[in-house]
Design a protein around this motif. Structure first.
Motif, PDB file in Angstrom:
ATOM      1  N   ASP A  58       0.835  -1.204   0.000  1.00  8.12           N
ATOM      2  CA  ASP A  58       0.000   0.000   0.000  1.00  8.12           C
ATOM      3  C   ASP A  58       0.870   1.255   0.000  1.00  8.12           C
ATOM      4  N   ALA A  59       1.839   1.287   0.902  1.00  5.21           N
ATOM      5  CA  ALA A  59       2.706   2.457   1.016  1.00  5.21           C
ATOM      6  C   ALA A  59       3.519   2.664  -0.253  1.00  5.21           C
ATOM      7  N   MET A  60       3.967   1.566  -0.843  1.00  4.06           N
ATOM      8  CA  MET A  60       4.743   1.668  -2.076  1.00  4.06           C
ATOM      9  C   MET A  60       3.892   2.220  -3.204  1.00  4.06           C
ATOM     10  N   ARG A  69       5.143   6.748  -9.079  1.00 11.30           N
ATOM     11  CA  ARG A  69       5.003   5.328  -9.426  1.00 11.30           C
ATOM     12  C   ARG A  69       6.360   4.626  -9.532  1.00 11.30           C
ATOM     13  N   THR A  70       7.256   4.983  -8.632  1.00 14.57           N
ATOM     14  CA  THR A  70       8.555   4.324  -8.547  1.00 14.57           C
ATOM     15  C   THR A  70       8.885   4.057  -7.087  1.00 14.57           C
ATOM     16  N   ALA A  71       9.798   3.125  -6.871  1.00 12.09           N
ATOM     17  CA  ALA A  71      10.248   2.811  -5.510  1.00 12.09           C
ATOM     18  C   ALA A  71      11.556   2.034  -5.594  1.00 12.09           C
ATOM     19  N   ASP A  72      12.247   1.970  -4.475  1.00 12.49           N
ATOM     20  CA  ASP A  72      13.366   1.049  -4.327  1.00 12.49           C
ATOM     21  C   ASP A  72      12.816  -0.124  -3.534  1.00 12.49           C
ATOM     22  N   LEU A  73      12.745  -1.284  -4.159  1.00 16.61           N
ATOM     23  CA  LEU A  73      12.070  -2.428  -3.549  1.00 16.61           C
ATOM     24  C   LEU A  73      12.759  -2.909  -2.269  1.00 16.61           C
TER      25      LEU A  73
END
Length: 397
Positions: free
Chosen positions: A124-126, A132-136
């Motif tokens: 959810d937080a991601m 629409r990007t993140a470091d997994l």
């Protein structure tokens, strides 16, 4: 493989780059470690399993001939009592059985809904990211297993930055002995205080239940429980966190197999074991030292000689795994040794499987357009650490 003469040692299999044909396992080989110590390297599947089941070999890190990849002897330097990983019979069996009930199928099944909630919260937080990007790695891979092990042990998650930083120091082959000692001291003091608090008022968590159980059986040992809790805290988040990021990357690079998992989640557990085999992230945890003369793979090993068990090479042994350098979620079976083998096989292996299954099923179901946003050649792998993995994994959707 910092500090190791690589001339005779098979390099780590990296399924993302280069030609893996040079990693074929072979007969027992002599290699030189940091400081000039010569030891044996076992790389064939059968040889590694033989070492891990032969009572002629000891897991005792206090043995002066034990094959360390660095100059670290954390336990004897820091007053930690031997934990499960470093015990030999007759102490090992009773100590393992004492905590085994915490990892039964029934108890892990009860944890499933809470693990699912933790994963959903972080997805959810991601997904709330505006670009629409993140470091997994920091978004999902590290916090999920950290939260799970904290709740299991009864460790406040608010302290996660503290214990994660010390864990990174402990598992890095580039850390100096002084840095390792300081990190181990910090973790021991932290857990010593926590165990002391729970001894005064036992809580309904692994540490609290162990206190009650050991008192009832007349085997209460404060220092031993501190050592066990430190081991479980480190192992419980570092290993699974790295498998989440590596596994996600591998599946994204095999879209046909990922599509099968999305269509039929019952295949995910099999895929998890294949990913565990493929990466074997804790390759050297199971090294041993001979306490009497023995023979492994037709080679005479003398008392006092160390043996590195190269689990990564063994898990790519073509005599055991057909086309071993290809990811195949249909391979089936659990004859890999990613969790070790024999009496010291990882006590938390089924917890890891449950976490990985839930993470992969949830992530790829809820983020169907997930993609890696940089070339693999630009990713930074943990070649300097005792636990292999990724420093970061930039993704978008």
């Amino acid at each position: 493989m910092h500090g190791v003469n690589m001339e005779n040692l098979p390099p780590r299999v990296c399924p993302f780059e280069g030609d893996a044909s040079t990693t074929e396992p072979g007969p027992m080989t002599r290699v030189t470690l940091h400081g000039g110590q010569e030891v044996w390297a076992a790389s064939r599947h059968a040889d590694v399993r033989a070492v891990l089941t032969d009572p002629a070999f000891s897991a005792d890190r206090a043995n002066p001939n034990f094959p360390f990849l660095g100059t670290r002897r954390v336990q004897q330097d820091n007053g930690l009592k031997p934990a499960l990983l470093t015990m030999d019979p007759p102490e090992h069996g009773p100590a393992r059985r004492m905590v085994l009930g915490e990892f039964t199928v029934k108890r892990l099944a009860a944890l499933g809904p809470r693990i699912q909630q933790i994963v959903d919260d972080h997805v959810d937080a991601m997904l709330a990211s505006q670009d629409r990007t993140a470091d997994l790695v920091p978004a999902l891979a590290l916090p999920v297993p950290s939260l799970v092990i904290c709740e299991l042990l009864g460790v406040p998650y608010t302290d996660h930055d503290f214990f994660q930083s010390r864990s990174r120091t402990l598992i890095s082959r580039l850390s100096t002995p002084e840095q390792v000692k300081a990190a181990a001291d910090d973790l021991r003091e932290y857990m010593d205080k926590l165990v002391t608090e729970k001894e005064a008022a036992p809580t309904d968590d692994l540490v609290g239940r162990q206190i009650v159980k050991r008192r009832a059986e007349g085997v209460e040992d404060h220092d031993a429980l501190v050592s066990l809790a430190v081991l479980l805290l480190i192992a419980g988040h570092e290993t699974t966190a790295n498998m989440i990021s590596l596994g996600a990357l591998a599946l994204l690079r095999h879209p046909d197999q990922l599509a099968e998992l999305r269509a039929d989640p019952t295949k995910t557990l099999g895929a998890v074991d294949e990913l565990l085999r493929e990466f074997t992230i804790t390759e050297f945890v199971t090294s041993r030292v001979a306490v009497r003369d023995t023979v492994v793979g037709g080679v005479a090993v003398k008392a006092g000689e160390g043996v590195l068990t190269l689990g990564n090479a063994a898990n790519h042994d073509p005599d055991v795994f057909e086309n071993p350098h290809q990811l195949d979620i249909h391979r089936g079976g659990r004859n890999h040794i990613a969790f070790g083998y024999g009496a010291h096989q990882c006590i938390g292996q089924n917890l890891a499987r449950v976490e990985l299954r839930i993470v992969f099923d949830t992530l790829f179901r809820r983020v169907p357009t997930l993609r890696v946003t940089v070339p693999v050649s630009e990713l930074s792998f943990k070649d300097d650490a005792a636990v292999y993995g990724l420093h970061s994994l930039p993704v978008g959707w």
